[in-house]
Scaffold this motif. Sequence first.
Motif, PDB file in Angstrom:
ATOM      1  N   VAL A 138       7.410  -0.198  -8.188  1.00  0.00           N
ATOM      2  CA  VAL A 138       7.130   0.997  -7.620  1.00  0.00           C
ATOM      3  C   VAL A 138       6.558   0.876  -6.118  1.00  0.00           C
ATOM      4  O   VAL A 138       5.526   0.239  -6.078  1.00  0.00           O
ATOM      5  N   LEU A 139       6.779   1.596  -5.295  1.00  0.00           N
ATOM      6  CA  LEU A 139       6.057   1.677  -4.144  1.00  0.00           C
ATOM      7  C   LEU A 139       5.130   2.942  -3.749  1.00  0.00           C
ATOM      8  O   LEU A 139       5.795   4.101  -4.087  1.00  0.00           O
ATOM      9  N   PRO A 140       3.856   3.101  -3.269  1.00  0.00           N
ATOM     10  CA  PRO A 140       3.375   4.218  -2.691  1.00  0.00           C
ATOM     11  C   PRO A 140       4.267   4.903  -1.895  1.00  0.00           C
ATOM     12  O   PRO A 140       4.902   4.468  -0.954  1.00  0.00           O
ATOM     13  N   GLY A 141       4.321   6.392  -2.046  1.00  0.00           N
ATOM     14  CA  GLY A 141       5.147   7.207  -1.275  1.00  0.00           C
ATOM     15  C   GLY A 141       4.881   7.163   0.196  1.00  0.00           C
ATOM     16  O   GLY A 141       5.743   7.559   1.249  1.00  0.00           O
ATOM     17  N   ASN A 142       3.738   6.630   0.788  1.00  0.00           N
ATOM     18  CA  ASN A 142       3.635   6.514   2.275  1.00  0.00           C
ATOM     19  C   ASN A 142       4.183   5.085   2.724  1.00  0.00           C
ATOM     20  O   ASN A 142       3.862   4.786   4.004  1.00  0.00           O
ATOM     21  N   VAL A 143       4.909   4.283   2.204  1.00  0.00           N
ATOM     22  CA  VAL A 143       5.467   3.097   2.459  1.00  0.00           C
ATOM     23  C   VAL A 143       6.779   3.182   2.804  1.00  0.00           C
ATOM     24  O   VAL A 143       7.662   3.588   2.092  1.00  0.00           O
ATOM     25  N   PHE A 191      -4.711  11.024  -0.672  1.00  0.00           N
ATOM     26  CA  PHE A 191      -4.652   9.768  -1.721  1.00  0.00           C
ATOM     27  C   PHE A 191      -3.881   8.753  -0.957  1.00  0.00           C
ATOM     28  O   PHE A 191      -4.029   7.511  -1.174  1.00  0.00           O
ATOM     29  N   HIS A 192      -2.745   8.842  -0.323  1.00  0.00           N
ATOM     30  CA  HIS A 192      -2.164   7.686   0.369  1.00  0.00           C
ATOM     31  C   HIS A 192      -2.918   7.101   1.385  1.00  0.00           C
ATOM     32  O   HIS A 192      -3.170   6.004   1.381  1.00  0.00           O
ATOM     33  N   LYS A 193      -3.848   7.574   2.104  1.00  0.00           N
ATOM     34  CA  LYS A 193      -4.713   7.279   2.947  1.00  0.00           C
ATOM     35  C   LYS A 193      -5.887   6.450   2.293  1.00  0.00           C
ATOM     36  O   LYS A 193      -6.265   5.524   2.751  1.00  0.00           O
ATOM     37  N   VAL A 220       3.426   4.451  15.462  1.00  0.00           N
ATOM     38  CA  VAL A 220       4.113   5.811  15.362  1.00  0.00           C
ATOM     39  C   VAL A 220       3.844   6.273  14.147  1.00  0.00           C
ATOM     40  O   VAL A 220       3.446   7.445  13.563  1.00  0.00           O
ATOM     41  N   PHE A 221       4.386   5.425  13.136  1.00  0.00           N
ATOM     42  CA  PHE A 221       4.161   5.886  11.586  1.00  0.00           C
ATOM     43  C   PHE A 221       2.474   5.907  11.145  1.00  0.00           C
ATOM     44  O   PHE A 221       2.352   6.446  10.213  1.00  0.00           O
ATOM     45  N   GLU A 222       2.011   4.923  11.757  1.00  0.00           N
ATOM     46  CA  GLU A 222       0.442   5.053  11.406  1.00  0.00           C
ATOM     47  C   GLU A 222      -0.215   6.063  11.719  1.00  0.00           C
ATOM     48  O   GLU A 222      -0.837   6.890  11.158  1.00  0.00           O
ATOM     49  N   LYS A 223       0.211   6.796  12.695  1.00  0.00           N
ATOM     50  CA  LYS A 223      -0.419   8.030  13.406  1.00  0.00           C
ATOM     51  C   LYS A 223       0.281   9.413  12.022  1.00  0.00           C
ATOM     52  O   LYS A 223      -0.434  10.337  12.007  1.00  0.00           O
ATOM     53  N   LEU A 224       1.303   9.015  11.644  1.00  0.00           N
ATOM     54  CA  LEU A 224       1.950   9.967  10.650  1.00  0.00           C
ATOM     55  C   LEU A 224       1.223   9.684   9.284  1.00  0.00           C
ATOM     56  O   LEU A 224       1.728  10.290   8.220  1.00  0.00           O
ATOM     57  N   GLY A 225       0.526   8.706   9.157  1.00  0.00           N
ATOM     58  CA  GLY A 225      -0.032   8.538   7.720  1.00  0.00           C
ATOM     59  C   GLY A 225       0.814   7.620   7.025  1.00  0.00           C
ATOM     60  O   GLY A 225       0.622   7.427   5.670  1.00  0.00           O
ATOM     61  N   TYR A 226       1.900   6.832   7.635  1.00  0.00           N
ATOM     62  CA  TYR A 226       2.680   5.984   6.848  1.00  0.00           C
ATOM     63  C   TYR A 226       2.308   4.559   7.138  1.00  0.00           C
ATOM     64  O   TYR A 226       2.158   4.061   8.308  1.00  0.00           O
ATOM     65  N   LYS A 259       7.017  17.788   0.261  1.00  0.00           N
ATOM     66  CA  LYS A 259       7.939  17.069   1.058  1.00  0.00           C
ATOM     67  C   LYS A 259       7.306  15.497   1.123  1.00  0.00           C
ATOM     68  O   LYS A 259       8.027  14.505   1.310  1.00  0.00           O
ATOM     69  N   THR A 260       5.915  15.264   1.009  1.00  0.00           N
ATOM     70  CA  THR A 260       5.227  14.063   0.859  1.00  0.00           C
ATOM     71  C   THR A 260       5.394  13.503  -0.287  1.00  0.00           C
ATOM     72  O   THR A 260       4.980  14.191  -1.351  1.00  0.00           O
ATOM     73  N   PRO A 261       6.173  12.349  -0.389  1.00  0.00           N
ATOM     74  CA  PRO A 261       6.493  11.992  -1.931  1.00  0.00           C
ATOM     75  C   PRO A 261       5.302  11.273  -2.396  1.00  0.00           C
ATOM     76  O   PRO A 261       4.146  10.674  -1.749  1.00  0.00           O
ATOM     77  N   LEU A 262       5.235  11.255  -3.846  1.00  0.00           N
ATOM     78  CA  LEU A 262       4.120  10.433  -4.496  1.00  0.00           C
ATOM     79  C   LEU A 262       4.274   8.836  -4.371  1.00  0.00           C
ATOM     80  O   LEU A 262       3.361   8.227  -4.170  1.00  0.00           O
ATOM     81  N   TYR A 263       5.662   8.527  -5.116  1.00  0.00           N
ATOM     82  CA  TYR A 263       6.052   7.108  -4.951  1.00  0.00           C
ATOM     83  C   TYR A 263       7.410   6.964  -4.910  1.00  0.00           C
ATOM     84  O   TYR A 263       8.194   7.756  -5.016  1.00  0.00           O
ATOM     85  N   GLY A 264       7.751   5.747  -4.318  1.00  0.00           N
ATOM     86  CA  GLY A 264       9.202   5.275  -4.116  1.00  0.00           C
ATOM     87  C   GLY A 264       9.603   4.349  -5.179  1.00  0.00           C
ATOM     88  O   GLY A 264       8.863   3.766  -5.688  1.00  0.00           O
ATOM     89  N   LEU A 265      11.025   4.554  -5.603  1.00  0.00           N
ATOM     90  CA  LEU A 265      11.394   3.657  -6.736  1.00  0.00           C
ATOM     91  C   LEU A 265      12.656   3.490  -6.472  1.00  0.00           C
ATOM     92  O   LEU A 265      13.452   3.856  -5.448  1.00  0.00           O
ATOM     93  N   ARG A 266      13.418   2.779  -7.310  1.00  0.00           N
ATOM     94  CA  ARG A 266      14.799   2.363  -7.222  1.00  0.00           C
ATOM     95  C   ARG A 266      15.606   2.658  -8.686  1.00  0.00           C
ATOM     96  O   ARG A 266      14.957   2.483  -9.493  1.00  0.00           O
ATOM     97  N   GLU A 267      16.900   2.715  -8.437  1.00  0.00           N
ATOM     98  CA  GLU A 267      17.702   2.528  -9.698  1.00  0.00           C
ATOM     99  C   GLU A 267      17.689   1.165 -10.028  1.00  0.00           C
ATOM    100  O   GLU A 267      17.491   0.174  -9.290  1.00  0.00           O
ATOM    101  N   MET A 268      18.094   1.015 -11.377  1.00  0.00           N
ATOM    102  CA  MET A 268      17.883  -0.355 -12.092  1.00  0.00           C
ATOM    103  C   MET A 268      18.782  -0.325 -13.232  1.00  0.00           C
ATOM    104  O   MET A 268      18.890   0.505 -14.168  1.00  0.00           O
ATOM    105  N   PHE A 269      19.253  -1.707 -13.498  1.00  0.00           N
ATOM    106  CA  PHE A 269      19.745  -2.019 -14.916  1.00  0.00           C
ATOM    107  C   PHE A 269      19.052  -2.838 -15.462  1.00  0.00           C
ATOM    108  O   PHE A 269      18.606  -3.834 -15.020  1.00  0.00           O
TER     109      PHE A 269
END
Length: 483
Positions: free
Chosen positions: A249-254, A230-232, A286-292, A107-117
């Motif tokens: 691309v953004l790290p998965g904890n952003v 890794f994210h930490k 709150v998100f800091e405490k969750l590692g985000y 469930k913890t993602p590696l990285y975030g990305l978007r669709e793109m043309f």
Amino acid sequence: MKVKMSILFLFLLIFGTYSIFGIVLYTYPQDAIPKYFKLGDDLSGLCNDIIKALNSELSKENIKIEYKSKNPLTISEIFNALEKNEIDIFIGAAYSEDRKDKVQYVKTPLYGLREMFILKKRSSNVIHFSSLTRIGVIGDTVTSKSLPNIFNKSQITAFKNINEALKALDENKIDALFYSSIVLGYILSQNPNKYEKLNLVDEKYYHYVVLSKKVNNYVSQKIEEAIKSFHKKGTIASLINKYKLQDYVLPGNVVEILTVDWKPYEWYDEKEKIWKGFDVDTVTKVFEKLGYKVVFRTLPWERCLDAMKNSAYDGIMSLRINDERKTYLVFPDEPLSTGYDVLFKMKNKNIDISSLENIPSNIICGYSIGYAYGDWFWNAKFKKEPVIDDVTGFELLKNGRIDLFVCNLLVGKSIAKDLGIENDVEYSKIFSEKMIYYVAFSKNFHGTYLSEIFTPELQKFKKSSDYENILKKYGLTLKDLQF
């Protein structure tokens, strides 16, 4: 010694593929740069580097990821191999509803990305969507199935891999290529004078570690712990920079959250160049405490809502629940804050606002487009004039362009003070029920997960002295925000 070896053998037999080295998880590389590169007989790429980092982190657990073959396969072939238990793990795949029951997603993602043309570089800076009639996609990918509906399906061509698609683009057989920003962003970074992107804000999604159904919870948990580590430590962020993908691309904890200036709940301090407010500070902590790590973005409120309809960002704050919003947003169980809406007027306006019945029907009351007001407002007999935001509403009020403006009490008092008219305005009594505000998330796999983990952490945080200190910083107390 024999007893210890027997225990180890039994452990490995229960928990996964076993060898004298421990648990071995087999994988394949994907035919998708820059995730995986074939360099002679060896492999490189972002996801290959993540595998190396995972092996280093998991070595203490006697878990190792190995390639069953180094020949790159399509994503469809890889998922078929996972479903058949031919391999145990794959690094770097999008979540798919069609596949969720056949494989496991960490469930913890590696990285975030978007669709793109992307399209071939043009001399003109103006690109019209109507001119892009032939669109290329990579077949059997999550991206190919989410192509905007504005395109005629008969004009879409599916290619086996990115090289075939780029060749078609170079030969003008297609007008544009639609795929993930990790792949197309890398191509752009390598060919800045050959291709360009369309500046659209498209759906944001994530890549995950995917496991076959036979991999047990113990191994899955250890992999998730490694990704969080890794994210930490910034491991994934460093690898993204290594491949010059930071613009795509953004790290998965952003976590990207949309908001607007709504002081004192949230606002952008132009002098300090940071977002402030008691809701901002609460969500950040709150998100800091969750590692985000939270990154706040802003658009006009109506565009914020439209962007969330397209799942372009992870979340939005602070807003009320209504039936229409529930169709595209996930609301956590715990609200973020509260408030009351009231009517503001200039003191020199001879309007009785002691009750709604006393306000004549020809009076014009401004309201912000897209905000969810209570029924008391919509049922009132006075005229209603939409404006772009609360600040504009108060400026119109100040200049006599409207007679009344409906606004959150704390926000209205703050705007009046900033405009220097705090002594010239007055506000009505409270006609409405208490407004309950939330941070809401995109209605997708990651948004649902964020909502689930955010709720208990927010509930716990509200009971802490840290939360009271945040409210105190903005001149508030727990009593001001009684839930």
